[in-house]
Design an enzyme around this catalytic site. Structure first.
Site, PDB file in Angstrom:
ATOM      1  N   ASP A  67      20.050  88.131 -42.412  1.00 51.98           N
ATOM      2  CA  ASP A  67      19.108  88.781 -43.327  1.00 51.98           C
ATOM      3  C   ASP A  67      19.789  89.360 -44.556  1.00 51.98           C
ATOM      4  OD1 ASP A  67      20.436  90.844 -41.930  1.00 51.98           O
ATOM      5  OD2 ASP A  67      18.729  91.159 -40.602  1.00 51.98           O
ATOM      6  N   ASN A 136      14.344 100.510 -31.865  1.00 58.22           N
ATOM      7  CA  ASN A 136      12.953 100.161 -31.511  1.00 58.22           C
ATOM      8  C   ASN A 136      12.831  98.733 -30.992  1.00 58.22           C
ATOM      9  OD1 ASN A 136      13.350  98.676 -33.819  1.00 58.22           O
ATOM     10  ND2 ASN A 136      11.633  99.537 -34.970  1.00 58.22           N
ATOM     11  N   HIS A 138      14.032  95.988 -32.540  1.00 57.41           N
ATOM     12  CA  HIS A 138      13.984  94.917 -33.539  1.00 57.41           C
ATOM     13  C   HIS A 138      15.255  94.079 -33.513  1.00 57.41           C
ATOM     14  CE1 HIS A 138      16.015  97.745 -36.534  1.00 57.41           C
ATOM     15  NE2 HIS A 138      16.710  96.645 -36.689  1.00 57.41           N
ATOM     16  N   GLU A 143      10.571  93.295 -36.876  1.00 58.44           N
ATOM     17  CA  GLU A 143      10.148  94.597 -36.363  1.00 58.44           C
ATOM     18  C   GLU A 143       9.032  94.449 -35.322  1.00 58.44           C
ATOM     19  OE1 GLU A 143      11.606  97.331 -37.060  1.00 58.44           O
ATOM     20  OE2 GLU A 143      12.430  97.290 -39.085  1.00 58.44           O
TER      21      GLU A 143
END
Length: 242
Positions: A67, A136, A138, A143
């Site tokens: 990314d 979380n 991801h 996400e």
């Protein structure tokens, strides 16, 4: 899924580097999928040392990164291209022309995503994909959501991810709110996946991963569908893993 639990961050980094090094030595022209963030820095240091000691050779290696932030040039100190150069590429015998990072300055991000996926497919896919994981759950910048996108795409970042990444910036306001990220579909095409995680902050995500339940609300659980996953985590991250 193979689970390796180690004492702490340094051992995690060393073991992960050995796994990556084995792939390189078995296939000198391998395509490596690489990740950024705090977690892989130790592993990259180990690979640099292995390269300098003549234990691994990056001369024929190609890399693709997961990314990049939207709006940051590769020369920006917080861009992921800059991160990779600083923490790995500048210190090993790799041809930088064969190191690929999504273009966060592309005029058409949708087309950039399609072109990036096409490039990876043309390379024959990644032989090993390194992954970290967010608190979380991801993976890359995929996400938690009700639906996930398979290919490389534009995505917004959650408040928790922005907050976590703010440690690399002078303030939360400076953290980019969008990114271009490889999707779970492209990630899952990799022949082998190596996931590393360290610290109690990752314990809940690891608990979800090893619950064997699969949900887009915790993207890392998608790895349960891959045939060859090695997970290397320290004792703190393994706190809730049974």
């Amino acid at each position: 899924m193979k689970l390796v639990v180690v004492k702490g961050y340094e051992e995690m980094s060393k073991v992960a580097a050995e796994v990556m090094g084995k792939v390189i030595n078995e296939k000198p022209d391998a395509v490596l999928g690489l990740a950024t963030g705090g977690t892989p820095i130790g592993m990259y240091k180990e690979l640099i040392n292995m390269n300098k000691a003549g234990k691994v050779d990056f001369n024929k290696i190609t890399t693709v990164n997961l990314d990049e932030y939207i709006g940051l040039a590769g020369t920006h100190e917080q861009s992921y291209r800059y991160f990779m150069n600083k923490n790995l590429f500048d210190h090993i015998n790799i041809d930088k022309e064969k190191t690929y990072v999504p273009n966060g300055l592309a005029e058409n991000i949708e087309e950039e995503g399609k072109a990036y996926d096409k490039k990876i497919d043309e390379l024959g896919g990644t032989d090993i994909q390194l992954l970290g994981v967010g608190n979380n759950g991801h993976v890359a910048f995929n996400e938690p959501d009700k639906a996930l996108i398979a290919g490389t795409h534009l995505t917004g970042l959650t408040e928790s991810t922005i907050e976590a990444n703010s440690r690399f910036f002078d303030s939360m306001e400076e953290v980019p709110k969008t990114a271009i990220t490889m999707g779970l579909g492209q990630i899952m095409k990799s022949k082998k996946i190596l996931l590393i995680a360290s610290g109690e902050g990752k314990a809940e995500a690891m608990k979800e991963l090893f619950s064997r339940k699969i949900t887009t609300e915790c993207p890392v659980t998608m790895l349960n569908m891959h045939r060859d996953v090695t997970v290397i985590i320290d004792e703190a991250a393994a706190k809730f893993v049974k």
